[in-house]
Write a protein that holds these residues in place. Structure first.
Motif, PDB file in Angstrom:
ATOM      1  N   UNK A 317       0.839  -1.203   0.000  1.00 54.69           N
ATOM      2  CA  UNK A 317       0.000   0.000   0.000  1.00 54.69           C
ATOM      3  C   UNK A 317       0.877   1.257   0.000  1.00 54.69           C
ATOM      4  N   UNK A 318       1.966   1.222   0.765  1.00 53.35           N
ATOM      5  CA  UNK A 318       2.885   2.377   0.772  1.00 53.35           C
ATOM      6  C   UNK A 318       3.532   2.544  -0.604  1.00 53.35           C
ATOM      7  N   UNK A 319       3.858   1.404  -1.266  1.00 55.16           N
ATOM      8  CA  UNK A 319       4.391   1.492  -2.643  1.00 55.16           C
ATOM      9  C   UNK A 319       3.395   2.168  -3.570  1.00 55.16           C
ATOM     10  N   UNK A 320       2.123   1.814  -3.432  1.00 54.77           N
ATOM     11  CA  UNK A 320       1.064   2.451  -4.225  1.00 54.77           C
ATOM     12  C   UNK A 320       0.951   3.938  -3.889  1.00 54.77           C
ATOM     13  N   UNK A 321       0.945   4.257  -2.593  1.00 51.73           N
ATOM     14  CA  UNK A 321       0.792   5.646  -2.156  1.00 51.73           C
ATOM     15  C   UNK A 321       1.957   6.518  -2.636  1.00 51.73           C
ATOM     16  N   UNK A 322       3.166   5.935  -2.619  1.00 56.34           N
ATOM     17  CA  UNK A 322       4.341   6.691  -3.093  1.00 56.34           C
ATOM     18  C   UNK A 322       4.181   7.075  -4.566  1.00 56.34           C
ATOM     19  N   UNK A 323       3.694   6.148  -5.366  1.00 57.58           N
ATOM     20  CA  UNK A 323       3.492   6.422  -6.801  1.00 57.58           C
ATOM     21  C   UNK A 323       2.444   7.517  -6.995  1.00 57.58           C
TER      22      UNK A 323
END
Length: 1152
Positions: A317-323
């Protein structure tokens, strides 16, 4: 098959009723033991087969359930057909159709075996046809097509089910006793014939299976392939793969992908092997490991695997949020700052994902299909883009496919990285292979789906990773400035060696210039730049992250629920509850959501990421090790239908996983191992009450068998002698002092077998004996007594003892010492019991056993005091047994023969296995002595019983500073000395000192003491004192001699006062009687026993334990009454005394 008939349908029903009355109502599933399909049988007469009759009656598909049902045989004689049951019009319960054949079996045939049959309709694999249930509680018989009536059942899958699972109903085959026992015996005493009692977890699973109608189950594509592909294709594919190629080059990048794929492929093969070795329930990796290696490994890995999946949700989810935040930053639309925006977007995302998961597996599966479509579109979009070179992209390093670029990028160009550090960054992208297995409970056919879906997913994703590595390395240079003016002029062309020079660009300055932001080395968004339509790659990144997050969000609660259902960690049992038709773990979802949210808010995942990877790798390592372990154990139950595995390849896979753990991050690997070890120790200490037939059990058996056989090929040596005791305890709880004392010197040293001879008036019930054997063995384990319980049925005590002396043990693990309790009541009962007792000691010496007799002045047998509730396991206790009534024999027999309780009544009554009234078995009447009510209040014991109870527990306590007095009067090979030495080595006895007493002459006392001290020092046995008794042969006191004569008076033959013939007749009928000649012959020996008792009282009255040489009686020369009188006077009114006599073979040596 059909047959013409002339009788109406009512007659057919009469045939099925021996009493001609109403058919009894169909029993419920729990009432009926067997489910039988009656199959119509062909008529014998050829002329009866007519076209009209062919069509008039049909046999249902349930005929297939009876293998061996004979097809129509026109040549069969009418005689052969008789005696068989024929049921026609079976598919038509209304009675319409052809009536029964006149050649059907007569009513007399039906009555054979008192067959009672009832009809009921079941929803089972036969499609809801009517089945006939035999009321098996009244000696019923199957009607099969074997030519006679039988209850013997043909092979049926339903006999092998563990629970009433969705696959079908659990049926019980006839037990061996139901087929083999005499007809007047009561059948079906137990509920389960073949030891298939269900554990609480299995009962819960059965209940859920019955309740859950319309459950959503997935096939191998939707359930496994899609999930695994989505989980393996992570965000790494789009934003790290190109960087890996820049660092490692094409060749080493392919090697990195291949290495990761090898690890995952081996694990996939191992997973497939375990998944196809029997029915797989929900729980994924936890279920596979726990059922293979046992609850210790399964419980430890299950917890960290569920936790890793929960934290992985946060990571994705953090990977998604970073993008998303990068896009917002590019559009200058940040809400606050970068970190807080990641938290806000991450929280909203995980709430949405939780909503999808809670909505049910069907919605989650639909979301996964959509995300896979987006992901595949993005990958195709990238590959299409690589074939479309655009002039504007050349300054960013993209020139299309070219051999020179490929060759330049073939080798490595590590910048601040190494091969293993790059491998560590890539490997998490290859994990996710268990995404399908983790929802094993939601798969229609896990055994087919898991191998097929997992291995195909590994193959497809591996090919795509290799394809991306080769294509990015073949069309993009490592460095590019993005500046269109960085062209190379024709005069400098000769000095430019980079592949980009061929296309008129010179990016050589970028190798040292940090401002260059493009190329494989610098630009993480290279794939987006190359692709045909950039936003689709962004959508692919979203899809990869969200799908992985969703898969982990589903996996964690499912695995955790399975773990909690098995009650490995009792404090977590609240999370076992499921909701809805799919048994969704809502509580687990909320817990996973909370864990994920916590880590999203922390937003520091650089530290936690390697730990998660290591948690997954630990699971992979154990799955591989499970296959190796199961193969090594060579258990007949290890029969995976998936054959493409190898135990050594699996072991290599386990080692590889461990190596990769340390390669990725050594401290995280150490941390993971510590956590797994800690949880393993905790579960092992708690010892959960489960038995899954793990390979650990199988290997333990295999090793025990191998070592026992190996030991049998080695000759015994004096240095390795161990006292291996056959202890005649009766029921193990009936003589606690005897059990505890022998256990004190055999624990972790030698074998201890609790022998029990069962005698009784009724015929032996060997099934009860087996039940009791397992029950008391559990009791011994529960009480941490390292011993075996071996009961035997025999006509009398001596025969049973001979059975035990001859047959107990295995190879070298065979008793060499018989231990008995002293027969305190020898004067009260039948003297033939004394004769038997004496014979048992003689038999022990005949079999070259040593003999040991323990005497406590209070007695040993407490079976008339102890309640049996402490013997029952927790499961048996919970069945509602609140009042415990303990039975004793009405004759107060304080301590009978040590191999049985005080009487035949208690011998049979005193067992927890006896749960019904046994008065009708011809046993002596019993009375309640101790009653426990619901508040555990007990009736006070009388003074005598109180003392007996306290004495029986004295060896359970620490002995404190005292002495163990060894009266080594006769050299029996050293057993009399070895037992006290072993005893004082134990924790409870270590403060006791050994004092040695020996016989000697008055004028040689010092010499004898020095000789014994030398011998003991050579034996390396510590002692505190040696006493030489010079006055052993002094005449005993007159009053003691008189007391002895009074003791033996009732047992004398007094042959001088009667005719010789009458004397011989009396001696033959009562062989225990003491003759005058015998008494005179052994006068000196009698006096010695009386004198020794005086010396014992003088020297050892305060000892914690006396160990003394057991006097021998020559067989056929000394009567049993005289010998018992010797033992009586020798050992009376003393502290606990152990009379020991070895078999006169050395058990001690001073040679090295």
């Amino acid at each position: 098959m059909s047959a013409p008939s002339s009788t109406p349908p009512a007659a057919e029903n009469d045939l099925l009723r021996p009493d001609g009355g109403q058919n009894p109502p169909g029993p419920t599933h729990s009432q009926s033991r067997f489910q039988v399909d009656l199959v119509a049988e062909a008529a014998a007469a050829v002329e009866d087969k007519s076209p009209s009759s062919e069509t008039s009656t049909t046999v249902p598909s349930s005929e297939m359930a009876t293998p061996g049902a004979a097809p129509d045989d026109p040549g069969a004689s009418g005689e052969e057909a008789k005696g068989r049951f024929r049921v026609v019009n079976f598919a038509d319960p209304s009675g319409a159709g052809s009536p029964a054949s006149p050649e059907a079996a007569p009513v007399e045939g039906v009555r054979n075996g008192d067959t009672v049959m009832s009809e009921t309709s079941l929803h089972s694999s036969t499609g809801g046809q009517h089945h006939y249930h035999y009321d098996t509680h009244t000696n019923t018989y199957y009607l099969r097509t074997f030519g006679h009536n039988t209850i013997d059942a043909v092979p049926n899958i339903d006999f092998y089910r563990q629970t009433a699972a969705p696959l079908g109903e659990k049926l019980i085959r006839p037990t061996l006793s139901e087929l083999h026992d005499e007809l007047d015996k009561e059948p079906f005493e137990d509920g389960f014939a073949n030891g298939d009692e269900l554990t609480p977890a299995e009962e819960a699973a059965a209940k859920e299976a019955l309740e859950s109608k319309g459950v959503v189950k997935f096939g191998w594509i939707k359930g496994v392939l899609v999930r695994c592909m989505l989980n393996i294709w992570g965000v790494m594919l789009f934003i790290r793969m190109s960087w890996i190629v820049g660092q490692a080059g094409i060749a080493l990048s392919c090697l990195i992908v291949a290495m990761a794929t090898v690890v995952t492929t081996i694990t996939g093969l191992s997973t497939s092997a375990i998944a196809t070795n029997g029915f797989v329930r929900g729980g994924g990796a936890y279920y596979l490991i726990s059922r293979s290696l046992g609850p210790e490994f399964g419980g430890s890995i299950g917890l960290i695997f569920a936790f890793a999946n929960a934290v992985a949700v946060a990571m994705y989810v953090v990977g998604f949020a970073e993008t998303v935040v990068e896009l917002l930053d590019g559009a200058d639309a940040l809400m606050t700052d970068e970190i807080n925006d990641i938290r806000i977007i991450g929280t909203i995302t995980v709430i949405l994902l939780l909503g999808i998961s809670v909505a049910g597996m069907e919605w989650e599966a639909k979301a996964q299909i959509f995300l896979l479509f987006v992901l595949i579109t993005a990958i195709i979009n990238f590959f299409i883009g690589t074939f479309i070179p655009i002039k504007s992209k050349e300054s960013m390093g993209f020139f299309g496919y070219d051999g020179s670029i490929m060759w330049e990028n073939m080798g490595p160009d590590f910048r601040k990285e190494t091969f293993f550090s790059v491998f560590a960054i890539f490997f998490p992208a290859a994990t996710g292979i268990l995404a399908g297995a983790n929802i094993s409970g939601d798969l229609a056919d896990p055994q087919l789906a898991i191998p097929k879906g997992t291995l195909l997913a590994i193959l497809i994703t591996g090919i795509v990773y290799l394809g991306v590595a080769i294509s990015t390395g073949s069309c993009i240079v490592r460095y590019a400035s993005g500046n269109v003016s960085d062209t190379v002029s024709s005069q400098f062309m000769t000095n430019c060696t980079d592949a980009s020079c061929k296309f008129g660009y010179d990016f050589s300055s970028c190798k040292s210039d940090k401002d260059c932001r493009y190329g494989l080395h610098k630009d993480f968004q290279v794939m987006s730049m190359v692709s045909g339509f950039g936003p689709i790659i962004t959508a692919g990144i979203f899809s990869a992250t969200l799908s992985s997050a969703l898969a982990s969000l589903v996996s964690a609660p499912k695995v955790f629920q399975a773990l909690c259902k098995d009650n490995i960690y009792p404090s977590l049992s609240m999370f076992a509850k499921g909701y809805g038709k799919n048994n969704e773990p809502l509580r687990g979802y909320i817990l996973t959501f909370v864990i994920a949210l916590a880590f999203i808010l922390i937003a520091e995942l650089n530290v936690i990421a390697p730990i998660i990877s290591n948690f997954f790798l630990a699971s992979y390592a154990l799955i591989n090790f499970s296959v190796f372990h199961a193969s090594l154990a060579n258990s007949p139950g290890w029969r995976p239908s998936f054959k493409y595995y190898n135990m050594w390849v699996s072991l290599a896979g386990a080692v590889l996983c461990c190596v990769v753990m340390f390669v990725i991050n050594w401290w995280a690997a150490l941390f993971t191992n510590v956590i797994v070890l800690g949880l393993y120790i905790y579960v092992n200490y708690k010892k959960p009450d489960v038995n899954w037939g793990s390979s650990t059990q199988a290997l333990t058996y295999h090793q025990a068998l191998t070592h026992t056989l190996h030991l049998s090929g080695v000759e015994d040596h004096i240095k390795n002698f161990r006292p291996q005791c056959l202890v005649m305890t009766g029921y193990p709880n009936s003589r606690p002092a005897l059990l505890d004392l022998v256990h004190s010197f055999t624990k972790n040293v030698g074998l201890m077998v609790c022998g029990h001879v069962r005698t009784g008036y009724r015929r032996p019930n060997f099934k009860d004996l087996a039940t009791e054997q397992s029950r008391y063995q559990r009791w011994l384990l529960k009480n941490e007594t390292k011993a075996f319980y071996t009961p035997v049925f025999a006509e009398d005590m001596r025969q049973g003892s001979q059975f035990l002396l001859q047959a107990t043990g295995l190879g070298r693990l065979k008793p060499n010492t018989l231990v008995l309790g002293f027969k305190n009541d020898w004067r009260d009962g039948d003297m033939m019991n004394v004769e038997t007792y004496m014979s048992i000691i003689h038999d022990a010496f005949d079999f070259q056993y040593g003999a040991v007799i323990l005497r406590l002045k209070e007695g040993l047998d407490v079976s008339h005091i102890h309640g049996q509730d402490d013997l029952l396991s927790s499961q048996e206790k919970s069945s509602g047994m609140k009042d415990v009534i303990v039975s004793i024999d009405t004759s107060k027999d304080s301590d009978g023969d040590s191999s049985k309780p005080s009487s035949k009544a208690t011998s049979l009554q005193n067992s927890p296995a006896t749960q019904k009234d046994d008065d009708d078995d011809g046993k002596a009447p019993t009375q309640p002595l101790l009653k426990k009510d619901k508040k555990n209040a007990t009736v006070p014991l009388n003074v005598c019983d109180q003392r007996l109870l306290e004495a029986s527990q004295q060896f359970q306590k620490k002995q404190g500073k005292g002495t163990v007095d060894v009266w080594w009067l006769f050299d029996d090979g050293g057993l009399t000395l070895l037992i006290p030495y072993l005893l004082t080595n134990k924790k409870r006895w270590k403060d006791c000192k050994i004092r040695v007493f020996i016989g000697g002459k008055i004028n040689r006392i010092d010499h004898d003491r020095r000789a014994m001290a030398t011998l003991l020092s050579k034996f390396r046995i510590d002692f505190s004192d040696i006493t030489v008794l010079g006055d052993v042969n002094t005449k005993p006191k007159k009053e003691h001699v008189t007391a002895f004569e009074e003791l033996i008076e009732p047992y004398r033959l007094k042959e001088d006062d009667m005719e010789q013939e009458a004397a011989e007749r009396l001696k033959n009928s009562e062989p225990w009687r003491i003759t005058d000649n015998e008494l005179e012959l052994y006068r000196a020996k009698t006096n010695r026993q009386i004198r020794l008792n005086e010396l014992l009282k003088e020297h050892s009255s305060t000892a914690n334990l006396i160990v003394m040489s057991l006097p021998l009686a020559r067989k056929g020369a000394v009567s049993s009454a005289l010998y018992m009188a010797w033992l009586e006077v020798l050992s009376k009114d003393l502290p606990p005394i152990l009379l020991v006599r070895g078999n006169h073979q050395s058990v001690l040596t001073f040679y090295s």
